[in-house]
Design an enzyme around this catalytic site. Structure first.
Site, PDB file in Angstrom:
ATOM      1  N   HIS A 159      33.341  14.077   7.190  1.00 35.73           N
ATOM      2  CA  HIS A 159      32.531  12.953   6.692  1.00 35.73           C
ATOM      3  C   HIS A 159      33.311  12.128   5.676  1.00 35.73           C
ATOM      4  CE1 HIS A 159      29.050  15.153   8.437  1.00 35.73           C
ATOM      5  NE2 HIS A 159      29.700  16.210   7.959  1.00 35.73           N
ATOM      6  N   SER A 286      51.775 -10.113   1.929  1.00 35.55           N
ATOM      7  CA  SER A 286      50.747 -11.143   1.906  1.00 35.55           C
ATOM      8  C   SER A 286      51.404 -12.472   1.552  1.00 35.55           C
ATOM      9  CB  SER A 286      49.687 -10.777   0.863  1.00 35.55           C
ATOM     10  OG  SER A 286      49.002 -11.942   0.444  1.00 35.55           O
ATOM     11  N   LYS A 292      51.316  -7.130  -2.425  1.00 39.69           N
ATOM     12  CA  LYS A 292      50.773  -6.425  -1.258  1.00 39.69           C
ATOM     13  C   LYS A 292      51.839  -5.888  -0.313  1.00 39.69           C
ATOM     14  CE  LYS A 292      47.050  -5.993  -0.136  1.00 39.69           C
ATOM     15  NZ  LYS A 292      46.033  -6.874   0.446  1.00 39.69           N
ATOM     16  N   ASN A 294      51.072  -4.333   3.388  1.00 34.69           N
ATOM     17  CA  ASN A 294      49.945  -4.045   4.291  1.00 34.69           C
ATOM     18  C   ASN A 294      50.374  -3.239   5.509  1.00 34.69           C
ATOM     19  OD1 ASN A 294      48.159  -5.510   2.649  1.00 34.69           O
ATOM     20  ND2 ASN A 294      48.727  -7.433   3.649  1.00 34.69           N
ATOM     21  N   GLU A 299      47.185  -1.207  11.770  1.00 34.13           N
ATOM     22  CA  GLU A 299      45.955  -1.957  12.068  1.00 34.13           C
ATOM     23  C   GLU A 299      46.002  -2.544  13.470  1.00 34.13           C
ATOM     24  OE1 GLU A 299      44.609  -3.726   7.817  1.00 34.13           O
ATOM     25  OE2 GLU A 299      46.609  -4.216   8.469  1.00 34.13           O
TER      26      GLU A 299
END
Ligand code: ARG
Length: 478
Positions: A159, A286, A292, A294, A299
């Site tokens: 969870h 970014s 940043k 990323n 993704e």
């Protein structure tokens, strides 16, 4: 002005297709990818025609040298594909016709329906083997990381809440298991692809004395003993698209596995977890926020897994209501399959790069796994070894956790008097449970993350993967 009737099937037509229809109906822009397979099928078919007396030896020679010349052009990228000729099959046949009049005999005893069914089966065998090799590479990268990080413990989650301590190796080897099942699925798809539909014609075979075994053998559609495998029903052979579903489905599951790995790594690399540093080579910055880094590669893998599911869906809907046998709808079957193969392969390669280049942060993992609540279940087990029924032990530890929260102390620091007030079973010695080394060493049975068990699993995978990946993983049961 009247347009010329289509060269291949134009006999009964007084005019050719409109430009709009031509563009609508063509598939050569994507099925040209099947050219190497179509050329192989052409060669095998021609040899068989000659062997059964439907082609002269001299004609076969001309056809074979013509096919070789065309093959070179295709390989060099100089072959000119013509949309007006619809698909890869007619383009190649017409090109052969420019080289020898014998080309007019090549389509004897076959149809594009059995031809395309044969081409794609050859494609699937290659695609499954190619993807299998890539998956083996990713498994090797995971096993290597697991071996190097075997000392590092982290919280395992259910969870997305901290559950129990595990080793990084145990977590990474979970992915290895998933990927090994993917390879098995691919091997099964490749095995089902290994039946030759050539000679089934448009729907009902041919009246001509063709030899289906010969072409099957020549194209490698054989069983373990070298016996030809030919499809037993001509109508099924040209209508069947199960393989497309099998392969697309295998890619969906691969996509799901990669996506779940990507999600774990995205979480682990977030500032909140910081268990791992991702390689710069697979991250992006970014345009606005200078700080940043990323995890775009991960993704995109997560995103593309949706695309793989979409490809399967397109095939399911496309085939479900089709009357037997071939219908032109089926020309649309190739795009999703090519896309699933290309994207799945790319995703596996990219994830391999990420896994190869990532670095764990041992101190941060150690701090996270030091949370004594992770061993609450072990404490319940400790009570069980002292004769307390598990349900009662579970309740007692739950109450101890609550008491700790009230007193604002970690679970292992609840004072002895308080612990005994919660449950009489908490005699002195219960805090011995809060030793991670002990907790892991107590888990050496099969499937568990004990250090010796993990060492065993690592050896097992290293052995399995050594020199593997040259062909589709495990052999399916025959
Ligand atoms: N390009 C076609 C396909 O991929 C080949 C089969 C064409 N057959 C036909 N009867 N029009 O489906």
């Amino acid at each position: 002005m009247q347009k010329r009737a289509q060269a291949t099937w134009g006999g009964r037509f007084s005019e050719g297709p409109s430009a709009l229809m031509q563009g609508f109906s063509e598939s050569v822009s994507f099925d040209c990818r099947l050219a190497p397979y179509d050329l192989r099928v052409n060669r095998a078919h021609a040899r068989m025609l000659c062997a059964v007396g439907l082609l002269e030896a001299a004609e076969l020679k001309e056809i074979e040298s013509g096919l070789t010349a065309i093959e070179e052009q295709v390989r060099a990228g100089s072959f000119i594909w013509d949309q007006a000729l619809e698909d890869v099959h007619m383009n190649l046949e017409q090109a052969l016709g420019q080289l020898t009049p014998a080309a007019a005999k090549l389509h004897t005893g076959r149809s594009r329906n059995d031809q395309v069914a044969t081409d794609v089966r050859l494609f699937f065998k290659d695609a499954a083997a190619g993807l299998d090799r890539r998956l083996a590479g990713l498994m090797r990268a995971l096993v290597r990381q697991a071996g190097e990080q075997r000392e590092i413990l982290i919280p395992g989650y259910t969870h997305l809440q901290r559950a129990q301590p595990v080793s990084v190796a145990h977590h990474l080897l979970a992915y290895v298991e998933m990927l090994s099942r993917d390879r098995l699925r691919l091997a099964q798809a490749a095995d089902r692809a290994n039946w030759c539909p050539l000679g089934c014609g448009a729907i009902a075979g041919t009246t001509l004395p063709i030899d289906r075994e010969a072409t099957a053998r020549e194209l490698g559609f054989v069983d373990a003993k070298g016996r030809p495998r030919i499809t037993p029903n001509s109508m099924d052979a040209v209508a069947d698209r199960d393989l497309f579903l099998d392969f697309a489905q295998a890619c969906v599951v691969i996509g799901i596995h990669l996506s779940r790995m990507a999600e774990d790594l995205i979480l682990w690399s977030s500032r909140e977890f910081s268990f791992v540093d991702l390689p710069d080579a697979f991250c992006t910055g970014s345009s606005l926020m200078p700080q940043k880094k990323n995890p775009d590669a991960l993704e995109l893998i997560r995103g593309k897994s949706g695309r793989l599911a979409g490809n399967l869906q397109a095939l399911v809907v496309m085939t479900k209501g089709l009357p037997l046998t071939y219908n032109r709808d089926l020309q649309e079957d190739k795009l999703p399959i090519f896309d699933s193969f290309d994207q799945a392969e790319l995703c596996v390669r990219v994830l391999t790069g990420v896994v190869d280049g990532m670095h764990f942060r041992p101190e941060i993992c150690a701090a996270a796994v030091a949370d004594p609540a992770l061993l609450a279940t072990d404490l319940a087990d400790w009570l069980v070894t002292r004769g307390v029924p598990f349900r009662e032990a579970h309740h007692a530890v739950g109450a101890l956790v609550r008491r700790g929260e009230e007193l604002r102390v970690p679970l292992d620091k609840v004072p002895q008097v308080e612990a005994e007030a919660v449950h009489a079973g908490f005699q002195s010695g219960w805090t011995e449970v809060f030793d991670l080394g002990r907790a892991l060493r107590a888990r050496e049975r099969p499937g568990m993350p004990g250090p010796r068990r993990i060492a065993f699993e690592l050896r097992r995978w290293e052995k399995t993967l050594a020199g593997d990946g040259e062909q589709v993983g495990r052999k399916p049961g025959r």
